[in-house]
Design an enzyme around this catalytic site. Structure first.
Site, short mmCIF file in Angstrom:
data_model
loop_
_atom_site.label_atom_id
_atom_site.label_comp_id
_atom_site.label_asym_id
_atom_site.label_seq_id
_atom_site.Cartn_x
_atom_site.Cartn_y
_atom_site.Cartn_z
CG ASN A 209 1.46 -52.68 49.96
OD1 ASN A 209 0.86 -51.62 49.92
ND2 ASN A 209 1.75 -53.40 48.87
CG ASP A 306 9.31 -53.12 38.11
OD1 ASP A 306 8.62 -52.19 37.69
OD2 ASP A 306 10.18 -52.99 39.00
CB ILE A 307 3.53 -52.43 36.60
CG1 ILE A 307 2.86 -53.76 36.99
CG2 ILE A 307 2.63 -51.59 35.70
CD1 ILE A 307 1.74 -53.64 37.97
O1 C5P Z 1 11.36 -51.06 43.03
P1 C5P Z 1 10.44 -50.18 43.82
O2 C5P Z 1 9.25 -50.89 44.35
O3 C5P Z 1 11.14 -49.35 44.86
O4 C5P Z 1 9.94 -49.09 42.72
C1 C5P Z 1 8.90 -48.21 42.98
C2 C5P Z 1 8.29 -47.77 41.69
O5 C5P Z 1 8.13 -48.86 40.80
C3 C5P Z 1 6.92 -47.22 41.90
O6 C5P Z 1 6.69 -46.25 40.89
C4 C5P Z 1 6.03 -48.43 41.70
O7 C5P Z 1 4.72 -48.07 41.30
C5 C5P Z 1 6.75 -49.17 40.61
N1 C5P Z 1 6.62 -50.63 40.67
C6 C5P Z 1 5.85 -51.29 39.72
N2 C5P Z 1 5.77 -52.66 39.74
C7 C5P Z 1 6.43 -53.39 40.67
C8 C5P Z 1 7.22 -52.72 41.65
C9 C5P Z 1 7.28 -51.35 41.62
O8 C5P Z 1 5.24 -50.64 38.87
N3 C5P Z 1 6.33 -54.70 40.67
#
Ligand code: C5P
Length: 413
Positions: A209, A306-307
């Site tokens: 992205n 999801d980190i």
């Molecule tokens: O779910 P979404 O992508 O909208 O959430 C955004 C937040 O979650 C941001 O802080 C992003 O850094 C974190 N995030 C993450 N790992 C992912 C997806 C999102 O840490 N796989």
């Protein structure tokens, strides 16, 4: 308040120098002492007399003035301050500091100082956008010079664009943030994620992205500037590593998660990375062939970890404060609240990215800080200012909360 703070204010040549007089008045109202250093070009726009009257101190202007040198050498002048502010900062003075020239009192003092430097650029929009100025700006940022502005608007020369010096109130806020943040996070460890992730389809292609990493990198730099021992885990970006930050470069979400886990324990975690939601189920070992074009490959995807959620639920190793970002085009606060619960983090910095907000492609953004206890609306700020304000809030929150607990009770497993 700025009681007892000593500011060396370098006034370079530019029509905006008149605003600097107002800045001096406001600084002194807040208890700071101001010593002005006026360049010969600056003296075309404001007089030494008005600067002396407002600062209540002698104004320094010539490198080889024997009286000045006897009273106070240029080296001491630059050291006898807690902060050096350059307002207005011309393209010329930025170029001099970026290239290390010292051919007048202002450039000599800037080169000799061991104190933080904050610049408020002011110049014609073409000069600001010139590749030479851009490159000087990057060099200076890399060396930890801080910037406030310039703003967009009509210019004295009749053109429109970026180049107007920040208003005195904004420069004052940046100065206060600088003092406020300095040293407040000393002894604390922080982790920041930034940039996109790239998920390989084959050795040459990937899903990715357009995240620039600017927000995450600015947060890491601001945490380090506040004294935190900071680790930045970044996906591929075109930005330099922030000064004073241990920067780890990764490509994929899985690598990012692994690097974050390695960095634990930390007290503060800020997830600003735009992690790819999915990755290919299989990564081809060899480049996928186009063939005669009749066979278009189907790409099977699987979810990435999801980190943010993972750090929020990392058991005894959970950071005391976990912060995420959210970009929303509608129902900003409702969606951010839902994300706060789903991810288990303490704060979400919700970003309005609706077409009407002008955030995409712009330099400024409007943030709502959403936490269980409520919502805080921030004014429209640049990414650097968002980072400074976030770090200020982090410092206040950690100072106020007991050490043993995480901030959102019941979230930690
Ligand atoms: O779910 P979404 O992508 O909208 O959430 C955004 C937040 O979650 C941001 O802080 C992003 O850094 C974190 N995030 C993450 N790992 C992912 C997806 C999102 O840490 N796989």
């Amino acid at each position: 308040m700025l009681s007892g703070r000593r500011i060396l204010l370098v006034v370079a040549g530019g029509i905006a120098a008149y605003k600097t007089l107002e800045l001096i008045r406001r600084l002194r109202e807040r208890g700071a002492s101001v010593r002005a250093l006026l360049t010969p070009a600056g003296a075309q726009f404001v007089t030494p007399l008005s600067l002396a009257a407002l600062s209540g101190d002698k104004v320094y202007s010539e490198l080889f003035d024997l009286n000045d040198e006897a009273e106070m050498g240029h080296i001491q002048l630059s050291r006898d301050a807690d902060l050096v502010v350059v307002a207005p900062a011309t393209a010329d003075i930025m170029a001099k500091l970026a290239t290390g020239r010292a051919d007048d009192l202002a450039s000599t003092a800037l080169l000799a100082t061991d104190k933080p430097v904050l610049m408020a650029p002011a110049m014609n929009v073409r000069m600001w956008e010139h590749p030479a100025t851009r490159s000087n700006l990057e060099t200076l940022k890399r060396r930890a010079t801080r910037f406030v502005g310039p703003n967009q608007g009509d210019m004295a020369c009749g053109e429109y664009g970026y180049g107007r010096m920040a208003e005195p109130a904004e420069i004052l806020a940046a100065i206060e943030a600088q003092f406020h943040a300095a040293g407040r996070l000393t002894g604390r460890r922080a982790l920041v994620t930034s940039g996109p992730t790239f998920e390989a389809l084959d050795p040459v292609r990937f899903l990715g992205n357009r995240s620039s990493g600017r927000q995450g990198h600015a947060v890491a730099a601001a945490l380090a500037a506040a004294g935190a021992e900071t680790t930045l885990v970044t996906g591929p970006v075109a930005l330099p590593d922030p000064p004073g930050v241990a920067t780890l470069h990764v490509e994929t979400a899985e690598e990012m998660l692994a690097a974050c886990r390695e960095a634990l324990p930390v007290e503060i975690a800020v997830c600003a990375a735009a992690v790819a939601d999915w990755r290919p189920v299989r990564t081809a070992e060899q480049k996928l062939k186009k063939g005669d074009g009749s066979q278009i490959p189907e790409i099977a995807l699987q979810p990435n970890p999801d980190i943010l959620a993972s750090l929020s639920r990392s058991g005894p190793q959970r950071p005391r404060l976990v912060v995420g970002f959210a970009a929303e085009t509608e129902k900003l606060v409702d969606h951010a609240r839902a994300k706060l619960t789903a991810k288990g983090c303490d704060w979400i910095l919700a970003n309005d990215v609706s077409p009407a907000s002008g955030t995409f492609g712009g330099d400024e953004t409007t943030i709502h800080l959403v936490e269980a206890a409520g919502v805080e609306a921030w004014p429209r700020l640049r990414k650097q200012a968002v980072a400074d304000r976030l770090v200020q809030r982090i410092a206040e929150t950690l100072d106020a909360s007991p050490t043993s607990k995480t901030l959102s009770e019941g979230v930690a497993e």
